[in-house]
Design a protein around this motif. Structure first.
Motif, mmCIF file in Angstrom:
data_model
loop_
_atom_site.group_PDB
_atom_site.id
_atom_site.type_symbol
_atom_site.label_atom_id
_atom_site.label_comp_id
_atom_site.label_asym_id
_atom_site.label_seq_id
_atom_site.Cartn_x
_atom_site.Cartn_y
_atom_site.Cartn_z
ATOM 1 N N THR A 254 57.888 -35.423 71.359
ATOM 2 C CA THR A 254 58.997 -34.584 70.920
ATOM 3 C C THR A 254 58.940 -33.348 71.816
ATOM 4 O O THR A 254 58.116 -32.449 71.599
ATOM 5 C CB THR A 254 58.846 -34.198 69.431
ATOM 6 O OG1 THR A 254 58.748 -35.399 68.663
ATOM 7 C CG2 THR A 254 60.045 -33.368 68.961
ATOM 8 N N PRO A 255 59.776 -33.300 72.854
ATOM 9 C CA PRO A 255 59.650 -32.244 73.859
ATOM 10 C C PRO A 255 59.606 -30.822 73.302
ATOM 11 O O PRO A 255 58.801 -30.009 73.756
ATOM 12 C CB PRO A 255 60.869 -32.456 74.759
ATOM 13 C CG PRO A 255 61.180 -33.899 74.625
ATOM 14 C CD PRO A 255 60.854 -34.237 73.192
ATOM 15 N N ALA A 256 60.432 -30.511 72.326
ATOM 16 C CA ALA A 256 60.463 -29.140 71.787
ATOM 17 C C ALA A 256 59.131 -28.739 71.162
ATOM 18 O O ALA A 256 58.809 -27.551 71.092
ATOM 19 C CB ALA A 256 61.594 -28.997 70.780
ATOM 20 N N ASP A 257 58.340 -29.725 70.735
ATOM 21 C CA ASP A 257 57.041 -29.424 70.131
ATOM 22 C C ASP A 257 55.939 -29.252 71.167
ATOM 23 O O ASP A 257 54.835 -28.832 70.829
ATOM 24 C CB ASP A 257 56.632 -30.538 69.157
ATOM 25 C CG ASP A 257 57.543 -30.606 67.940
ATOM 26 O OD1 ASP A 257 58.285 -29.631 67.681
ATOM 27 O OD2 ASP A 257 57.521 -31.651 67.256
ATOM 28 N N LEU A 258 56.209 -29.568 72.422
ATOM 29 C CA LEU A 258 55.186 -29.500 73.469
ATOM 30 C C LEU A 258 55.071 -28.126 74.125
ATOM 31 O O LEU A 258 54.205 -27.905 74.972
ATOM 32 C CB LEU A 258 55.465 -30.548 74.557
ATOM 33 C CG LEU A 258 55.362 -32.000 74.125
ATOM 34 C CD1 LEU A 258 55.789 -32.915 75.264
ATOM 35 C CD2 LEU A 258 53.960 -32.328 73.662
ATOM 36 N N ILE A 259 55.967 -27.216 73.748
ATOM 37 C CA ILE A 259 55.956 -25.873 74.332
ATOM 38 C C ILE A 259 56.366 -24.881 73.255
ATOM 39 O O ILE A 259 57.213 -25.186 72.414
ATOM 40 C CB ILE A 259 56.878 -25.799 75.577
ATOM 41 C CG1 ILE A 259 56.633 -24.535 76.373
ATOM 42 C CG2 ILE A 259 58.325 -25.981 75.206
ATOM 43 C CD1 ILE A 259 57.188 -24.586 77.787
ATOM 44 N N ALA A 260 55.730 -23.703 73.263
ATOM 45 C CA ALA A 260 55.998 -22.692 72.245
ATOM 46 C C ALA A 260 56.615 -21.449 72.879
ATOM 47 O O ALA A 260 56.354 -21.129 74.040
ATOM 48 C CB ALA A 260 54.696 -22.315 71.536
ATOM 49 N N TYR A 261 57.425 -20.764 72.091
ATOM 50 C CA TYR A 261 57.963 -19.484 72.527
ATOM 51 C C TYR A 261 56.843 -18.444 72.541
ATOM 52 O O TYR A 261 55.924 -18.496 71.728
ATOM 53 C CB TYR A 261 59.052 -18.999 71.566
ATOM 54 C CG TYR A 261 60.301 -19.836 71.579
ATOM 55 C CD1 TYR A 261 61.154 -19.821 72.675
ATOM 56 C CD2 TYR A 261 60.654 -20.622 70.489
ATOM 57 C CE1 TYR A 261 62.318 -20.572 72.688
ATOM 58 C CE2 TYR A 261 61.811 -21.380 70.489
ATOM 59 C CZ TYR A 261 62.637 -21.349 71.587
ATOM 60 O OH TYR A 261 63.785 -22.093 71.594
ATOM 61 N N SER B 227 46.904 -36.442 79.723
ATOM 62 C CA SER B 227 47.869 -37.485 80.065
ATOM 63 C C SER B 227 48.813 -37.684 78.889
ATOM 64 O O SER B 227 48.382 -37.926 77.767
ATOM 65 C CB SER B 227 47.157 -38.796 80.377
ATOM 66 O OG SER B 227 48.126 -39.819 80.568
ATOM 67 N N LEU B 228 50.095 -37.575 79.168
ATOM 68 C CA LEU B 228 51.106 -37.783 78.137
ATOM 69 C C LEU B 228 51.756 -39.158 78.262
ATOM 70 O O LEU B 228 52.644 -39.491 77.489
ATOM 71 C CB LEU B 228 52.162 -36.683 78.215
ATOM 72 C CG LEU B 228 51.645 -35.262 77.978
ATOM 73 C CD1 LEU B 228 52.758 -34.247 78.219
ATOM 74 C CD2 LEU B 228 51.061 -35.101 76.595
ATOM 75 N N ALA B 229 51.299 -39.949 79.223
ATOM 76 C CA ALA B 229 51.869 -41.277 79.448
ATOM 77 C C ALA B 229 51.642 -42.169 78.233
ATOM 78 O O ALA B 229 50.644 -42.056 77.524
ATOM 79 C CB ALA B 229 51.247 -41.915 80.683
ATOM 80 N N SER B 230 52.598 -43.031 78.002
ATOM 81 C CA SER B 230 52.536 -44.022 76.925
ATOM 82 C C SER B 230 52.388 -43.394 75.548
ATOM 83 O O SER B 230 51.741 -43.956 74.670
ATOM 84 C CB SER B 230 51.400 -45.031 77.173
ATOM 85 O OG SER B 230 51.581 -45.676 78.404
ATOM 86 N N GLN B 231 52.976 -42.222 75.368
ATOM 87 C CA GLN B 231 52.982 -41.554 74.074
ATOM 88 C C GLN B 231 54.421 -41.248 73.682
ATOM 89 O O GLN B 231 55.253 -40.966 74.542
ATOM 90 C CB GLN B 231 52.211 -40.236 74.130
ATOM 91 C CG GLN B 231 50.731 -40.380 74.400
ATOM 92 C CD GLN B 231 50.040 -39.033 74.334
ATOM 93 O OE1 GLN B 231 50.281 -38.246 73.415
ATOM 94 N NE2 GLN B 231 49.189 -38.759 75.305
ATOM 95 N N VAL B 232 54.703 -41.299 72.395
ATOM 96 C CA VAL B 232 56.003 -40.865 71.898
ATOM 97 C C VAL B 232 55.939 -39.344 71.793
ATOM 98 O O VAL B 232 55.049 -38.795 71.139
ATOM 99 C CB VAL B 232 56.313 -41.485 70.528
ATOM 100 C CG1 VAL B 232 57.635 -40.950 69.982
ATOM 101 C CG2 VAL B 232 56.356 -43.009 70.646
#
Length: 111
Positions: A15-22, A8-13
Motif C-alpha cells: 500500500t504505497p501511501a503506508d510506505l512513507i510518512a509525512y 526488498s519489497l519484491a513479491s509483496q502486496v
C-alpha cells in the motif's frame, strides 16, 4: 529494525501511501525501484513545501496517492487530487507545490 536501503519489497502486496510518512516542514522521498530503465520513488510533501522549477532528462509520471498537489508544467498549473496522475514531459520545466499535504508516486522512464 529493518534497514530500508537493503529492504526488498519484491513479491509483496504494498500500500504505497503506508510506505512513507509525512514530516513537518519537509519533503520526504523513498526510492522503491532503481533500474537503468527507470525509477519509482514515493514522495510525501508537507503543506507549503515543494520542488522549484526544474527539468528532467526523461518523462516522469506523477500519481497522487493522498491529498492534493499543484504541478506546474511549462508555466501552466494543474491541481491534482488523489487517484489522478499527470505526465511531465522530458526537458520541459516543471515544479511541484503542496498547498496541502500530499503523497505521490513518481515514475521516471529512462530512454
Amino acid at each position: 529494525m529493518t534497514d530500508k536501503k537493503n529492504e526488498s519489497l519484491a513479491s509483496q502486496v504494498l500500500t504505497p501511501a503506508d510506505l512513507i510518512a509525512y514530516q513537518d516542514g519537509s519533503v520526504v522521498s523513498r526510492m522503491l525501484v532503481y533500474k537503468k530503465t527507470g525509477t519509482i520513488t514515493l514522495f510525501a510533501f508537507d503543506a507549503g513545501e515543494g520542488l522549484s522549477e526544474h527539468t528532467a532528462p526523461f518523462d516522469a509520471i506523477a500519481s497522487i496517492i493522498d491529498g492534493e498537489a499543484e504541478i506546474t508544467i511549462d508555466k501552466t498549473a494543474y491541481v491534482l487530487h488523489e487517484g489522478q496522475m499527470i505526465i511531465m514531459p522530458a526537458k520541459i520545466p516543471h515544479a511541484v507545490l503542496a498547498e496541502k499535504r500530499f503523497k505521490m508516486i513518481l515514475t521516471m522512464i529512462h530512454e
